[in-house]
Write a protein that holds these residues in place. Structure first.
Motif, PDB file in Angstrom:
ATOM      1  N   GLN A 444      47.368  71.411  51.691  1.00 13.91           N
ATOM      2  CA  GLN A 444      47.133  70.752  50.411  1.00 13.91           C
ATOM      3  C   GLN A 444      48.006  71.418  49.339  1.00 13.91           C
ATOM      4  O   GLN A 444      47.843  72.601  49.037  1.00 13.91           O
ATOM      5  N   LEU A 445      48.932  70.642  48.786  1.00 13.50           N
ATOM      6  CA  LEU A 445      49.835  71.172  47.760  1.00 13.50           C
ATOM      7  C   LEU A 445      49.343  70.811  46.369  1.00 13.50           C
ATOM      8  O   LEU A 445      48.869  69.686  46.133  1.00 13.50           O
ATOM      9  N   ALA A 446      49.460  71.786  45.445  1.00 18.47           N
ATOM     10  CA  ALA A 446      49.175  71.563  44.022  1.00 18.47           C
ATOM     11  C   ALA A 446      50.442  71.867  43.229  1.00 18.47           C
ATOM     12  O   ALA A 446      51.359  72.543  43.716  1.00 18.47           O
ATOM     13  N   VAL A 447      50.462  71.377  41.990  1.00 16.52           N
ATOM     14  CA  VAL A 447      51.649  71.591  41.151  1.00 16.52           C
ATOM     15  C   VAL A 447      51.933  73.075  40.982  1.00 16.52           C
ATOM     16  O   VAL A 447      53.092  73.518  40.989  1.00 16.52           O
ATOM     17  N   SER A 448      50.878  73.878  40.873  1.00 16.13           N
ATOM     18  CA  SER A 448      51.068  75.317  40.650  1.00 16.13           C
ATOM     19  C   SER A 448      51.652  76.032  41.859  1.00 16.13           C
ATOM     20  O   SER A 448      52.074  77.189  41.765  1.00 16.13           O
ATOM     21  N   ASP A 449      51.695  75.360  43.042  1.00 14.95           N
ATOM     22  CA  ASP A 449      52.225  76.001  44.240  1.00 14.95           C
ATOM     23  C   ASP A 449      53.750  75.981  44.305  1.00 14.95           C
ATOM     24  O   ASP A 449      54.354  76.818  44.980  1.00 14.95           O
ATOM     25  N   PHE A 450      54.390  75.035  43.637  1.00 17.90           N
ATOM     26  CA  PHE A 450      55.821  74.850  43.806  1.00 17.90           C
ATOM     27  C   PHE A 450      56.617  76.005  43.206  1.00 17.90           C
ATOM     28  O   PHE A 450      56.322  76.467  42.104  1.00 17.90           O
ATOM     29  N   GLU A 451      57.617  76.463  43.976  1.00 15.78           N
ATOM     30  CA  GLU A 451      58.575  77.443  43.486  1.00 15.78           C
ATOM     31  C   GLU A 451      59.975  76.891  43.719  1.00 15.78           C
ATOM     32  O   GLU A 451      60.217  76.147  44.685  1.00 15.78           O
ATOM     33  N   VAL A 452      60.898  77.279  42.813  1.00 18.48           N
ATOM     34  CA  VAL A 452      62.279  76.817  42.931  1.00 18.48           C
ATOM     35  C   VAL A 452      63.179  78.022  43.151  1.00 18.48           C
ATOM     36  O   VAL A 452      62.862  79.154  42.759  1.00 18.48           O
ATOM     37  N   VAL A 453      64.310  77.761  43.776  1.00 18.17           N
ATOM     38  CA  VAL A 453      65.302  78.804  44.045  1.00 18.17           C
ATOM     39  C   VAL A 453      66.135  79.010  42.789  1.00 18.17           C
ATOM     40  O   VAL A 453      66.628  78.048  42.202  1.00 18.17           O
ATOM     41  N   GLU A 454      66.283  80.238  42.379  1.00 15.96           N
ATOM     42  CA  GLU A 454      67.161  80.542  41.259  1.00 15.96           C
ATOM     43  C   GLU A 454      68.594  80.687  41.762  1.00 15.96           C
ATOM     44  O   GLU A 454      68.839  81.265  42.822  1.00 15.96           O
ATOM     45  N   THR A 455      69.523  80.146  40.994  1.00 11.38           N
ATOM     46  CA  THR A 455      70.939  80.208  41.365  1.00 11.38           C
ATOM     47  C   THR A 455      71.746  80.782  40.224  1.00 11.38           C
ATOM     48  O   THR A 455      71.297  80.811  39.079  1.00 11.38           O
ATOM     49  N   GLU A 456      72.909  81.267  40.528  1.00 11.39           N
ATOM     50  CA  GLU A 456      73.821  81.829  39.533  1.00 11.39           C
ATOM     51  C   GLU A 456      75.013  80.888  39.357  1.00 11.39           C
ATOM     52  O   GLU A 456      75.659  80.489  40.323  1.00 11.39           O
ATOM     53  N   ARG A 457      75.290  80.539  38.139  1.00 14.05           N
ATOM     54  CA  ARG A 457      76.415  79.644  37.883  1.00 14.05           C
ATOM     55  C   ARG A 457      77.737  80.386  38.072  1.00 14.05           C
ATOM     56  O   ARG A 457      77.859  81.551  37.757  1.00 14.05           O
ATOM     57  N   ARG A 458      78.708  79.654  38.529  1.00 11.93           N
ATOM     58  CA  ARG A 458      80.028  80.241  38.730  1.00 11.93           C
ATOM     59  C   ARG A 458      80.905  80.081  37.500  1.00 11.93           C
ATOM     60  O   ARG A 458      81.867  80.804  37.320  1.00 11.93           O
ATOM     61  N   ALA A 459      80.582  79.073  36.651  1.00 12.94           N
ATOM     62  CA  ALA A 459      81.385  78.856  35.443  1.00 12.94           C
ATOM     63  C   ALA A 459      80.755  79.601  34.282  1.00 12.94           C
ATOM     64  O   ALA A 459      79.557  79.826  34.234  1.00 12.94           O
ATOM     65  N   SER A 460      81.540  80.008  33.285  1.00  7.37           N
ATOM     66  CA  SER A 460      81.035  80.687  32.096  1.00  7.37           C
ATOM     67  C   SER A 460      81.843  80.252  30.894  1.00  7.37           C
ATOM     68  O   SER A 460      82.929  79.692  31.021  1.00  7.37           O
ATOM     69  N   ALA A 461      81.282  80.509  29.698  1.00  3.92           N
ATOM     70  CA  ALA A 461      81.953  80.152  28.448  1.00  3.92           C
ATOM     71  C   ALA A 461      81.858  81.320  27.493  1.00  3.92           C
ATOM     72  O   ALA A 461      80.900  82.101  27.518  1.00  3.92           O
TER      73      ALA A 461
END
Length: 650
Positions: A444-461
């Protein structure tokens, strides 16, 4: 133990040990809202304590009550009551003496009448000349003695509050000698204290011999000095508050009533106290008026109360460098304004203490200022306001905490929030669901269960935000939106695009880089001048430090350039209307940025025709863009343009 009985009741042992921590975030948000509306940061923090939590029980309320009591004290009565009373008693004595002499026919009676008829008009001098007079009338002798005994008792009781021996000392020579001995020992003790000698044992010995004269029971010499010096200063202020004639009369009466020995010891005591406590206001007089005639003690007490209220008002003002609420004497507040006022001071101290303990504010030489933690909260609030105004679509999907949706995985994850574009971390999401609900099938999944992968951007300003700090920005109501915009952009870069390099450049007659904390506390430049040339030069310097990043320059201003740096001495030169040299120097910096490939966009506030022509020309020359946003839309325009420009043309 069996048979024990327990009773439960309200906790009375101090602060409730089970109470939740004192939450001061609402106070921080109130300060932030005032600053984002264009107010001064330091003034907002001062006003927080001046108004008090929820706008009540602040320093302003306490100061208003103190000023009201001070006005009442100034209307308490006539300070010349001691001389007036002496004059009335002297007239009573002379009338009784003349009545007695009138019934006598001897030469001595006629001579005595001549002496009385030729007395000086001055009360003090008349009392002095009558010191050797042989009174015929017992009633007259008693009235004359009441002049001396009464004033002597008033003076001694005022200097040594609660001194019941003063009445005895007024008529008893032995008691007067005891008083003189006490004051001699006291002067010796104070002299040793002034020489920084160890007076611990001497103080204990002194209190053992003369403690009956000090019902306050001071704990050490410093406390004794403080009590006596305040009373001595009140007596001196009384003398300063009288006219020259009144002062001369009262001084003469005091010398006559105290006698040479007591007067000498009291004068030496005043000198010692004045040397030990020079910070007290010894030389200030007051214009106390009223219908009631005040005796010496009453008049000195009124002036002592006024002096204490003045000290309290200075402490409540909190305008001195380094002033804190610890400077406010809670006991003095309770004594003068009441226990409820003292409770208000304690609550304000608790508020300031919690602000510092929880890391929301720090204190420097100029007073309280927001900490980096509070500035992050404030900048986050500013950014949320900006995002709330952005229209739906790609521009609106910008989470404050996002680390980038397209790029290399960092190995970390975080809870999913609305608007996230990062891929789901399936393993951690299922683990959280099983931990929460148990090993069920299906999971049983709830909204509070979801996790996302953090990524690092390759472009910068590399981004330079140049903001106008000239006085016109605050006079035209543009200061708050400018600050809110700059803080929002700085928070966006720090949280969503940490790989970007942002430099905020403030410019008035001269330009300077600003940190987030400096931006929050910055005040308008009182000098005339809008030195965009200097700002663009600093922006170019920032871009050159990041040669591999996408260069972005954003300018927010409400006036055309009126100042530039002199090429010979580097000093800022101002002229209105703008000189051709100023325009040319500014355009040279624009051309340098354009050759470096920077995107240069200008946000024009106001409708000045000269500014419009200049901004339009710069935008065309640099192939940038010109915006004329309303103040309410400034943050949306700047943040949106940054997001568009950082994607770059490469």
């Amino acid at each position: 133990m069996a048979g024990n009985r327990f009773r439960y009741g309200q906790w009375h042992g101090g602060p409730d040990p089970l109470a939740p921590p004192y939450d001061v975030r609402a106070a921080v948000d109130a300060v932030g809202a005032e600053m984002l509306a264009g107010g001064s940061l330091r003034k907002a923090l001062r006003d927080l304590l001046r108004r008090g939590p929820q706008g009540r029980g602040g320093l302003d309320d306490l100061a208003a009550r103190a000023r009201r009591l001070r006005r009442e004290a100034l209307r308490r009565g006539d300070l010349d009551g001691a001389v007036t009373r002496a004059r009335a008693l002297l007239d009573q004595a002379l009338v009784a003496e003349r009545d007695e002499l009138r019934g006598r026919t001897d030469e001595a009676a006629r001579f005595a009448e001549a002496v009385l008829d030729n007395l000086p008009r001055s009360t003090a001098r008349a009392v002095q000349e009558l010191s050797g007079y042989s009174w015929v009338s017992a009633e007259a002798r008693q009235a004359y003695q009441r002049i001396l005994d009464g004033l002597r008792g008033d003076v001694l009781e005022q200097r040594f509050a609660g001194l019941r021996a003063a009445a005895r000392a007024a008529a008893d020579p032995a008691a007067q000698r005891q008083l003189a001995e006490m004051m001699r020992d006291l002067n010796d003790l104070l002299a040793r204290h002034a020489r920084s000698e160890d007076t611990t044992d001497a103080f204990a010995e002194f209190m053992g011999r003369h403690g009956e004269f000090f019902p306050e029971r001071p704990k050490d010499v410093d406390e004794l000095v403080d009590v006596l010096a305040r009373r001595a200063a009140a007596g001196e202020r009384l003398m300063r508050s009288l006219s020259d004639r009144q002062r001369e009369e009262l001084a003469g009466l005091m010398r006559q009533s105290l006698g040479d020995r007591l007067a000498g010891e009291l004068s030496a005591l005043d000198a010692n106290l004045r040397a030990l406590r020079p910070d007290l206001n010894w030389n200030r007089g007051e214009r106390v008026r009223g219908e009631q005639s005040l005796g010496y003690g009453e008049a000195a007490d009124a002036l002592g109360e006024i002096a204490e209220l003045d000290e309290l008002l200075d402490a409540l003002d909190q305008d001195q460098p380094g002033a804190t609420l610890d400077d406010v004497d809670v006991e003095a507040v309770s004594r003068t304004l009441g226990r409820d006022a003292a409770d208000d001071v304690r609550r304000l101290r608790e508020l300031e203490r919690e602000l510092r303990r929880q890391g929301w504010v720090t204190r420097d030489s100029d007073g309280l200022t927001l900490s980096p933690k509070a500035l992050r909260r404030l900048a986050g609030t500013a950014l949320r306001r900006v995002f709330a105004d952005l229209t739906a679509g790609p521009r609106g999907q910008h989470d404050l905490r996002s680390a980038g949706a397209a790029g290399e995985a960092s190995g970390a994850s975080r809870p999913w929030e609305y608007g996230d574009e990062q891929p789901l971390d399936v393993v951690r999401t299922l683990t959280r669901a099983v931990t929460r609900a148990g090993p069920t099938v299906p999971v049983q999944l709830a909204v509070s269960d979801f996790e996302v992968v953090e990524t690092e951007r390759r472009a910068s300003a590399a981004v330079a935000l140049c903001v106008d700090l000239s006085y016109s920005m605050i006079s035209q109501g543009r200061w708050g939106p400018m600050k809110q915009t700059a803080l929002a952009l700085s928070h966006l870069v720090a949280t969503r695009f940490p790989q970007d390099a942002l430099q905020i450049v403030g410019f008035g007659r001269e330009a300077a880089p600003l940190t987030q904390a400096e931006l929050a506390a910055v005040e308008p430049d009182q000098q005339q001048g809008t030195n965009l040339q200097h700002a663009l030069r600093l922006a170019g310097r920032h871009l050159r430090r990041h040669p591999d990043a996408e260069p972005v320059v954003l300018v927010v201003t409400d006036g055309e350039p009126t100042a530039h740096l002199d090429p010979d001495d580097g000093e800022a030169y101002f002229k209105w209307p703008p000189l051709p040299e100023t325009i040319e120097a500014t355009i040279r910096e624009v051309d340098r940025l354009t050759r470096a490939g920077a995107t240069l966009n200008l946000f024009m506030l106001g409708d000045d025709p000269g500014l419009r022509r200049f901004v339009d020309a710069v935008a065309r020359r640099s192939r940038g863009r010109m915006f004329t946003p309303d103040l309410d839309d400034l943050g949306e325009y700047v943040v949106s343009d940054y997001l568009r420009a950082r994607r770059g043309r490469r």
